[in-house]
Design an enzyme around this catalytic site. Sequence first.
Site: not given
Ligand code: 1HE
Length: 253
Positions: A129, A109, A106
């Site tokens: 996704e 997007e 997103g």
């Molecule tokens: C999140 C999210 C998230 C981080 N939803 N909580 N998006 C993704 O599949 C991307 C998912 N995120 C990642 O791959 C990584 O977090 C990152 C590469 C962006 C950053 O990595 P990093 O090592 O700096 O951080 P982290 O330790 O993975 O995340 C830090 C915190 O942010 C952690 O929470 P915490 O409570 O454990 O500290 C993560 O859970 C949280 N976090 N990304 C929820 N996306 C309109 S439809 C669109 C469809 C989509 O967008 S699908 C793609 C979703």
Amino acid sequence: MQLVETAVDGRIATITLNRPDKRNAISDPFIAALEAAFDSLPDAVRVVILTGAGDHFCAGLDLAEHAERTPEDGIYHSRNWHRILDRIQFGGRPVVSAMQGAVIGGGLEIAAATHVRVADATVRFQLPEGRRGIFVGGGATVRVGRILGADRMTEMMLTGRTYGAEDGLRLGLAHYAVDAGAALPLARDLAEKVADNAPLSNYFMIQAIARIEDMSKADGLFTESLCAALSQTSPDAQEGLRAFLEKRAPRFR
Ligand code: 1HE
């Protein structure tokens, strides 16, 4: 702490996605706050800069909040993203995005709904996704698909590959690739340049070009003639042409 922060500096507003602890992952209240930020800009604002707080632009949909949804709710959720991202693209103000780190799902997007995209060297564009068992729902098939072409977007989703800033520049996901930390300063310079244009010309650039892409060639050419006639007969056109002949900068309304 607000999910979305707005700072207005004369003609330029900077809207910052402000949930850095969650990498600016977009929950339902977050996307509502983004819409409210775009809806409540003062009239004097001519150009918007969109950026993310912390090391990442936006990690996409908040996957933690993505609880069980009925198919019906899923449609409404996706359509809500479509509505708000249309608001960004066609709201009447040029939007310059300054990106760093994750521009994922997103997040890509949202970026694709902006008109000028600056990526710093830390940027990672990705559509993961398929890896999460879902599909894009915030307009990527239309906007990212047009930028990359359907074929390349399909491959990007199937393999979950990541493109960096230079790749993004080559493919059109970014218009500028800059050193780490340099996206926001360049976005500010570009926003000032865009704000110097005549407002009606900017308006037509945003409204007409993307719409004409959806039209037949004949309809597009006719629509272009209306934009040309309206802009060329505006007071700003007189000023722009006079300023050129008098070798000075134009002073638009
Ligand atoms: C999140 C999210 C998230 C981080 N939803 N909580 N998006 C993704 O599949 C991307 C998912 N995120 C990642 O791959 C990584 O977090 C990152 C590469 C962006 C950053 O990595 P990093 O090592 O700096 O951080 P982290 O330790 O993975 O995340 C830090 C915190 O942010 C952690 O929470 P915490 O409570 O454990 O500290 C993560 O859970 C949280 N976090 N990304 C929820 N996306 C309109 S439809 C669109 C469809 C989509 O967008 S699908 C793609 C979703």
